[in-house]
Design a protein around this motif. Structure first.
Motif, PDB file in Angstrom:
ATOM      1  N   ARG A  45       1.425  -5.013   2.773  1.00 10.76           N
ATOM      2  CA  ARG A  45       0.751  -5.594   3.771  1.00 10.76           C
ATOM      3  C   ARG A  45       0.594  -6.044   4.569  1.00 10.76           C
ATOM      4  O   ARG A  45       1.166  -7.090   4.472  1.00 10.76           O
ATOM      5  CB  ARG A  45      -0.567  -5.500   2.944  1.00 10.76           C
ATOM      6  CG  ARG A  45      -0.944  -4.174   2.097  1.00 10.76           C
ATOM      7  CD  ARG A  45      -2.156  -4.208   1.161  1.00 10.76           C
ATOM      8  NE  ARG A  45      -3.224  -3.333   1.152  1.00 10.76           N
ATOM      9  CZ  ARG A  45      -3.801  -2.137   1.236  1.00 10.76           C
ATOM     10  NH1 ARG A  45      -4.007  -2.105   2.335  1.00 10.76           N
ATOM     11  NH2 ARG A  45      -4.275  -0.820   0.449  1.00 10.76           N
ATOM     12  N   PHE A 104      -4.109  -8.524   5.426  1.00 11.41           N
ATOM     13  CA  PHE A 104      -5.696  -7.736   4.209  1.00 11.41           C
ATOM     14  C   PHE A 104      -6.139  -8.322   2.873  1.00 11.41           C
ATOM     15  O   PHE A 104      -5.278  -9.841   2.823  1.00 11.41           O
ATOM     16  CB  PHE A 104      -4.325  -6.680   3.789  1.00 11.41           C
ATOM     17  CG  PHE A 104      -5.504  -5.753   2.721  1.00 11.41           C
ATOM     18  CD1 PHE A 104      -5.945  -4.662   3.873  1.00 11.41           C
ATOM     19  CD2 PHE A 104      -5.259  -6.086   1.743  1.00 11.41           C
ATOM     20  CE1 PHE A 104      -6.373  -3.998   2.791  1.00 11.41           C
ATOM     21  CE2 PHE A 104      -5.823  -4.844   0.625  1.00 11.41           C
ATOM     22  CZ  PHE A 104      -6.637  -4.169   1.341  1.00 11.41           C
ATOM     23  N   LYS A 157       0.794  -1.145   0.451  1.00  9.89           N
ATOM     24  CA  LYS A 157      -0.173   0.164   0.100  1.00  9.89           C
ATOM     25  C   LYS A 157       0.699   0.947   0.213  1.00  9.89           C
ATOM     26  O   LYS A 157       2.315   1.140   0.431  1.00  9.89           O
ATOM     27  CB  LYS A 157      -1.337  -0.092   1.155  1.00  9.89           C
ATOM     28  CG  LYS A 157      -0.252   0.115   2.567  1.00  9.89           C
ATOM     29  CD  LYS A 157      -0.647   0.219   3.626  1.00  9.89           C
ATOM     30  CE  LYS A 157      -0.071  -0.087   4.854  1.00  9.89           C
ATOM     31  NZ  LYS A 157      -1.421   0.359   6.176  1.00  9.89           N
TER      32      LYS A 157
END
Length: 464
Positions: free
Chosen positions: A79, A83, A69
């Motif tokens: 991440r 997620f 991200k």
């Protein structure tokens, strides 16, 4: 801590995919832990002796796969393991409250319509006329649907007799029915050089030839249209003269009149897509007013009332209205009576007009948010609708800009997506401000785009 530099020496395939594969393997093996800060893509490009475009593309793809991200002002991070990839780039049009911010989809806000449609559906459920709506219909079985269409068309600036109105299942269905009814395989369909690309897919399915008509800052150039008519013998011209998709340009009344004159001289059918018309304040008269015997006018409630209310109306010259009805019959047998009834009631009691006004007010407020985020120098790009067109500063390539925004968690559309001839596509992007239901995420996405615009552009050719 040493920065992450992947070893690509034993890998094959495009370089950006080699980087992506190495990243995924290192994350899975624990060599890249959650929260690890990755090197800026330009730094990684320098270390690997690659184009920054290549590393930017690799990072953008990693964002889509929920591996990393981007955070404005901080960098790019791995991440956390919990997620879900489903949060990265949904395959659905549903509006997510998490994951990437979507400024690529040109859909109106649905929330305004919900209580009104709920009310109308409740009324229909208790109405003695419900049984008729559950049976097969023709356009003449329920004349009040045509009368509602007549009222909606009048609000759009088109005076229509009932026999010239054809209800359809949304604007796109109306365009398809028009092409099916009035063109045959091998016919030439013209469109603006930047256009609503599903029309090109329709043309391909119907074995139609297509040709691009040049545009300038004021929209389609009448002289270019006339040159195409002289040289190529087109059958029809498809155009969106109001809040043009994607450029947002609204053709002046003079150009509309001139296009109508040229079409009349050469006998070219005009397909006027005006689904954005209800969102435009003080728009010029429709082209259908200047060339009523040649123009199929397309309107819809989907862009201005509720996106899921797939109901629209065609206004056709009397001589071709029957052929259009036959196309509707061929494609869906009949425009679904239930949503047509919902739309008709909303139109007749004035709710549809009020909902369109709410959409206009929201569009205006969100355009102001864009202007504040991107600066006053972009004001000339703004319009009354939910999308706007942004030519990029010199040096930026649209595909690189889109990839960089995706890496930072914002999805946009590049100009090439709308070009009839990809080689002629301008280095520009289209941003849509209505798909995100909340203004907080919209502002966050606009701030990211503004930050990317402030970066030094990279115009190096893409290296794979």
């Amino acid at each position: 801590m040493a920065i992450w530099i992947p070893d690509l020496s034993s890998r094959e395939g495009p370089k950006y995919l080699q980087i992506l594969e190495a990243m995924a393997e290192d994350i899975a093996a624990g060599r890249l832990a959650a929260g690890t800060r990755l090197p800026p893509h330009r730094e990684l490009a320098y270390q690997l002796n690659l184009s920054p475009n290549t590393t930017s593309r690799a990072y953008a793809e990693a964002v889509k796969r929920a591996l990393i991200k981007g955070e404005v002002g901080r960098g790019t991070f791995v991440r956390s393991a919990d997620f879900s990839p489903d949060q990265a780039e949904p395959e659905t049009l549903l509006r997510e409250s998490r994951g990437p911010i979507d400024l690529s989809r040109n859909l109106p806000l649905p929330g305004f319509s919900e209580p009104h449609i709920r009310r109308v559906m409740s009324e229909i459920a208790s109405d003695t006329g419900l049984r008729a709506l559950l049976d097969y219909q023709t356009d003449t079985d329920l004349v009040h649907h045509l009368e509602a269409g007549q009222s909606w068309l009048a609000d759009c600036g088109v005076e229509a007799s009932l026999e010239c109105i054809v209800p359809v299942a949304g604007g796109q269905h109306g365009i398809l029915c028009t092409l099916m009814a009035l063109l045959k395989p091998g016919d030439l369909l013209l469109a603006e050089a930047l256009t609503y690309t599903p029309v090109l897919a329709m043309a391909s399915r119907l074995n139609l030839q297509t040709g691009a008509v040049a545009m300038d800052a004021q929209g389609l150039i009448p002289e270019a249209f006339e040159a195409c008519c002289r040289e190529a013998n087109p059958k029809a011209l498809y155009l969106t003269p109001t809040l043009q998709a994607p450029t947002t340009v609204t053709l002046s009344e003079d150009r509309r009149a001139e296009i109508a004159r040229i079409a009349d001289h050469y006998g070219v059918i005009l397909i006027e897509d005006d689904v954005f018309g209800p969102l435009k304040c003080d728009k010029p008269a429709p082209i259908a007013r200047f060339a009523p015997d040649l123009t199929v006018y397309v309107t819809s409630l989907s862009k201005s009332v509720a996106p899921g209310l797939r109901i629209g109306f065609l206004h056709a010259p009397r001589k071709v209205a029957s052929a259009l009805r036959q196309s509707v019959n061929l494609s869906v047998w009949m425009t679904p009576p239930m949503p047509l009834e919902v739309a008709s009631r909303l139109i007749k009691d004035g709710t549809a007009a009020r909902l369109a006004e709410q959409q206009r007010q929201t569009a205006s407020r969100r355009q102001q948010l864009v202007q504040r985020a991107l600066g006053m120098d972009t004001a000339k790009q703004f319009s009354d609708g939910f999308h706007f067109w942004l030519p990029l500063p010199e040096g930026w390539r649209a595909d690189v800009f889109r990839s960089e925004c995706a890496r930072m968690g914002v999805h946009i559309s590049e100009g090439r997506s709308f070009a009839m001839n990809a080689a002629d596509a301008p280095e520009a992007i289209r941003l849509c401000v209505s798909h995100e239901p909340g203004e907080e995420r919209l502002i966050q996405g606009l701030d990211i785009i503004a930050a990317v615009l402030r970066q030094k552009p990279c115009g190096t050719p893409l290296t794979l």
